[in-house]
Motif scaffolding. Structure first.
Motif, mmCIF file in Angstrom:
data_model
loop_
_atom_site.group_PDB
_atom_site.id
_atom_site.type_symbol
_atom_site.label_atom_id
_atom_site.label_comp_id
_atom_site.label_asym_id
_atom_site.label_seq_id
_atom_site.Cartn_x
_atom_site.Cartn_y
_atom_site.Cartn_z
ATOM 1 N N LYS A 1 8.043 -5.681 -1.143
ATOM 2 C CA LYS A 1 8.023 -6.082 -2.628
ATOM 3 C C LYS A 1 8.896 -5.299 -3.309
ATOM 4 N N ASP A 2 9.491 -4.005 -2.821
ATOM 5 C CA ASP A 2 10.244 -3.259 -3.669
ATOM 6 C C ASP A 2 10.917 -2.469 -2.476
ATOM 7 N N ALA A 3 11.810 -1.489 -3.080
ATOM 8 C CA ALA A 3 12.706 -0.619 -2.203
ATOM 9 C C ALA A 3 11.999 0.245 -1.003
ATOM 10 N N ASP A 4 10.496 0.918 -1.796
ATOM 11 C CA ASP A 4 9.811 1.530 -0.757
ATOM 12 C C ASP A 4 9.282 0.664 0.356
ATOM 13 N N THR A 5 9.132 -0.607 0.117
ATOM 14 C CA THR A 5 8.194 -1.357 1.146
ATOM 15 C C THR A 5 9.227 -2.190 1.873
ATOM 16 N N ASN A 6 10.685 -2.113 1.615
ATOM 17 C CA ASN A 6 11.507 -2.969 2.410
ATOM 18 C C ASN A 6 11.789 -2.466 3.809
ATOM 19 N N THR B 1 -2.146 -11.366 4.933
ATOM 20 C CA THR B 1 -3.322 -10.895 4.155
ATOM 21 C C THR B 1 -3.367 -9.423 4.028
ATOM 22 N N VAL B 2 -3.314 -8.870 5.324
ATOM 23 C CA VAL B 2 -3.378 -7.208 5.088
ATOM 24 C C VAL B 2 -2.139 -6.604 4.519
ATOM 25 N N GLY B 3 -0.925 -7.439 4.656
ATOM 26 C CA GLY B 3 0.357 -7.013 3.736
ATOM 27 C C GLY B 3 0.233 -7.227 2.305
ATOM 28 N N LEU B 4 -0.749 -8.083 1.948
ATOM 29 C CA LEU B 4 -0.592 -8.425 0.696
ATOM 30 C C LEU B 4 -1.580 -7.398 0.060
ATOM 31 N N VAL B 5 -2.853 -7.124 0.841
ATOM 32 C CA VAL B 5 -3.936 -6.186 0.554
ATOM 33 C C VAL B 5 -3.373 -4.679 0.257
ATOM 34 N N GLY B 6 -2.385 -4.288 1.291
ATOM 35 C CA GLY B 6 -1.962 -3.157 1.111
ATOM 36 C C GLY B 6 -0.726 -3.014 0.455
ATOM 37 N N GLY B 7 -0.380 -3.892 -0.364
ATOM 38 C CA GLY B 7 0.692 -3.894 -1.359
ATOM 39 C C GLY B 7 2.045 -3.639 -0.702
ATOM 40 N N LEU B 8 2.182 -4.336 0.585
ATOM 41 C CA LEU B 8 3.380 -4.254 1.252
ATOM 42 C C LEU B 8 4.375 -5.160 1.296
ATOM 43 N N ILE B 9 3.942 -6.467 0.690
ATOM 44 C CA ILE B 9 4.793 -7.634 0.705
ATOM 45 C C ILE B 9 4.306 -8.371 -0.692
ATOM 46 N N SER B 10 5.294 -9.073 -1.050
ATOM 47 C CA SER B 10 5.398 -9.640 -2.424
ATOM 48 C C SER B 10 4.005 -10.745 -2.884
ATOM 49 N N LEU B 11 3.467 -10.721 -3.826
ATOM 50 C CA LEU B 11 2.139 -11.541 -4.055
ATOM 51 C C LEU B 11 2.525 -13.074 -4.265
ATOM 52 N N TRP B 12 3.963 -13.291 -4.244
ATOM 53 C CA TRP B 12 4.658 -14.875 -4.126
ATOM 54 C C TRP B 12 4.186 -15.263 -2.736
ATOM 55 N N LEU B 13 3.790 -14.726 -1.579
ATOM 56 C CA LEU B 13 3.708 -15.037 -0.602
ATOM 57 C C LEU B 13 2.303 -15.270 -0.471
ATOM 58 N N LEU B 14 1.455 -15.106 -1.314
ATOM 59 C CA LEU B 14 -0.156 -15.544 -1.261
ATOM 60 C C LEU B 14 -0.333 -17.188 -0.920
ATOM 61 N N PRO B 15 0.421 -17.874 -1.557
ATOM 62 C CA PRO B 15 0.031 -19.443 -1.141
ATOM 63 C C PRO B 15 0.279 -19.615 0.260
#
Length: 265
Positions: free
Chosen positions: A55-60, A189-203
């Protein structure tokens, strides 16, 4: 199994594209049938790249430069600025554009809307179908990707009797069939909760994680358990064709005659 056979057949049509004498429209239909399946692995690859970008440069996860060779990038720098919303729009445009185009044509034609039970009923059913398409799209992506891979690395497909009516399967059967979608959904889901991937992937994550209950839901008879506005009626369910009505009556008459003529034991 039936979808795998359709996948194999449509992919085999690619060999016919260079056949002499075919009309361009026929070539397009052959190509379109194959692409309808090939888009699933393309969508899956797009999803993997999107997840790796974070979701940003740090998690890329994809690094364009490394300390050993800092002057030569391994990936175009502009790729790090992909807008996640645009990414999602592209992915679902691949799925929904034909539906939206067809719905727009029907909505703009009063006579066509009346065939579907009226303008309001049609738009309600269309909105429900879009939501269901978004929910089931990630599941279909995985299943059709598996079908394409299976067709590419095997030479034949077993032929078994088809079931064309809705059927409830045991929970263990659904888990065995959709274990891959569930695992991928859990990882996202783990990536979303951990803030590692974009929230746009939620659906997409929700659709994969809920593959088993969504699959069980697909066996329900909507016409019997849903309100009329959500029954997803078509012109054939609203007005039974005469040929279907005659066939149903003839079948009932034959069944009645067979029952009467059965000898008593």
């Amino acid at each position: 199994m039936r979808d795998r056979r359709w996948c194999r057949g449509n992919l085999q049509h690619l060999r016919l594209l260079r056949t002499k004498g075919l009309h361009p429209v026929s070539r397009f239909h052959l190509f379109h049938g194959a692409v309808s399946y090939l888009l699933s692995p393309a969508w899956f690859l797009l999803l993997v790249i999107w997840a790796l970008l974070g979701k940003d440069a740090d998690t890329n996860v994809i690094r364009y430069f490394n300390e050993a060779n800092p002057f030569f990038p391994d990936w175009p720098p502009a790729m790090s600025h992909i807008d996640s919303a645009v990414f999602l729009i592209i992915m679902y445009a691949m799925l929904l554009t034909p539906k939206i185009a067809g719905a727009a044509i029907i909505s703009a034609t009063p006579a066509a809307s009346r065939i579907f039970g009226g303008h309001r009923a049609f738009l309600t059913a269309f909105g429900t179908e879009v939501l269901l398409s978004i929910a089931y799209a990630p599941i279909m992506m995985i299943q059709q990707t598996k079908a394409v891979i299976h067709a590419a690395f095997t030479r034949s497909e077993p032929w078994s009797p088809q079931r064309r009516d809705a059927q409830h399967y045991p929970l263990i059967t659904l888990i065995k069939f959709h274990w891959l979608e569930t695992v991928l959904g859990l990882m996202l889901t783990v990536g979303l909760v951990g803030g590692l991937i974009s929230l746009w992937l939620l659906p997409i994550a929700a659709g994969l994680l809920l593959a088993v209950p969504l699959s069980a839901l697909s066996a329900l008879n909507i016409a019997e358990c849903a309100p009329r506005s959500l029954a997803m009626n078509s012109p054939y369910t609203l007005r039974e064709p005469k040929i279907v009505m005659r066939a149903r009556l003839a079948r009932a008459q034959i069944k009645a005659q067979l029952t009467v003529n059965v000898p008593a034991e």
